[in-house]
Design a protein around this motif. Sequence first.
Motif, short mmCIF file in Angstrom:
data_model
loop_
_atom_site.label_atom_id
_atom_site.label_comp_id
_atom_site.label_asym_id
_atom_site.label_seq_id
_atom_site.Cartn_x
_atom_site.Cartn_y
_atom_site.Cartn_z
N ASN A 23 0.85 -1.20 0.00
CA ASN A 23 0.00 0.00 0.00
C ASN A 23 0.88 1.25 0.00
OD1 ASN A 23 -2.62 -0.99 -0.05
ND2 ASN A 23 -2.77 -1.13 2.17
N ARG A 31 -9.41 7.09 0.23
CA ARG A 31 -9.23 6.83 -1.21
C ARG A 31 -8.49 5.53 -1.44
NH1 ARG A 31 -6.49 11.31 -4.24
NH2 ARG A 31 -7.04 9.95 -5.99
N LEU A 32 -7.51 5.25 -0.57
CA LEU A 32 -6.76 4.01 -0.70
C LEU A 32 -7.65 2.80 -0.43
CD1 LEU A 32 -4.07 2.53 -1.09
CD2 LEU A 32 -3.65 2.86 1.35
N CYS A 35 -9.95 2.27 -3.37
CA CYS A 35 -9.20 1.71 -4.48
C CYS A 35 -8.94 0.22 -4.25
CB CYS A 35 -7.89 2.47 -4.66
SG CYS A 35 -6.91 1.90 -6.05
N ASN A 36 -8.55 -0.15 -3.04
CA ASN A 36 -8.30 -1.56 -2.72
C ASN A 36 -9.56 -2.40 -2.86
OD1 ASN A 36 -5.61 -1.10 -2.22
ND2 ASN A 36 -5.82 -1.07 0.00
N ILE A 39 -10.32 -2.86 -6.58
CA ILE A 39 -9.41 -3.83 -7.22
C ILE A 39 -9.78 -5.25 -6.82
CG2 ILE A 39 -7.03 -4.66 -7.28
CD1 ILE A 39 -6.16 -1.70 -7.09
N GLY A 88 -3.53 -4.80 -10.70
CA GLY A 88 -4.23 -3.69 -10.05
C GLY A 88 -3.36 -2.99 -9.02
N GLY A 89 -2.55 -3.76 -8.28
CA GLY A 89 -1.62 -3.16 -7.33
C GLY A 89 -0.57 -2.31 -8.01
N ARG A 92 -2.32 0.84 -9.16
CA ARG A 92 -2.57 1.68 -7.98
C ARG A 92 -1.32 2.43 -7.56
NH1 ARG A 92 -3.00 -1.75 -2.80
NH2 ARG A 92 -0.79 -1.83 -3.31
N ASN A 93 -0.19 1.74 -7.46
CA ASN A 93 1.03 2.37 -6.95
C ASN A 93 1.74 3.25 -7.98
OD1 ASN A 93 0.50 1.00 -4.64
ND2 ASN A 93 2.23 -0.38 -4.77
N LEU A 96 -2.27 5.61 -10.13
CA LEU A 96 -3.29 6.28 -9.33
C LEU A 96 -2.70 7.08 -8.17
CD1 LEU A 96 -5.98 3.46 -9.17
CD2 LEU A 96 -5.91 5.45 -10.68
N PHE A 97 -1.67 6.52 -7.53
CA PHE A 97 -1.01 7.20 -6.42
C PHE A 97 0.50 7.23 -6.66
CE2 PHE A 97 -4.72 5.05 -4.37
CZ PHE A 97 -5.45 6.19 -4.08
#
Length: 108
Positions: A23, A31-32, A35-36, A39, A88-89, A92-93, A96-97
């Motif tokens: 994460n 938001r995290l 998102c999790n 996913i 997806g992870g 995300r990393n 997205l972030f």
Amino acid sequence: MHFMLLILAFLLCTVVWGFFHSNPRGVPPGRLAACNVAILGLAAGAAMLSAFPLHADALATRPEERALAAYLAVMAGGTAFMIVVASGGLVRNLFLFPLSRRSEALKR
């Protein structure tokens, strides 16, 4: 067959553990979490979309081999789940972030 299911279970646990332990820091927790959840929901949907048709087709082709049909469905669904969670992870990393958008105060 049982050995392959044990390998799948180990890989599923490892992928989910890695997903949550990677994460990103410095992002809003709400938001995290959203998102999790998105996913993991997408991964569960992909698992079902790959497992159910394969199971139905295997049963239609060889109805006497119900255990093999279930085994194929579990393996396909688990693999699809892992692929979506891992990719997806990464999305995300990295997108997205990204590091450039994370708060310096929350990174610690």
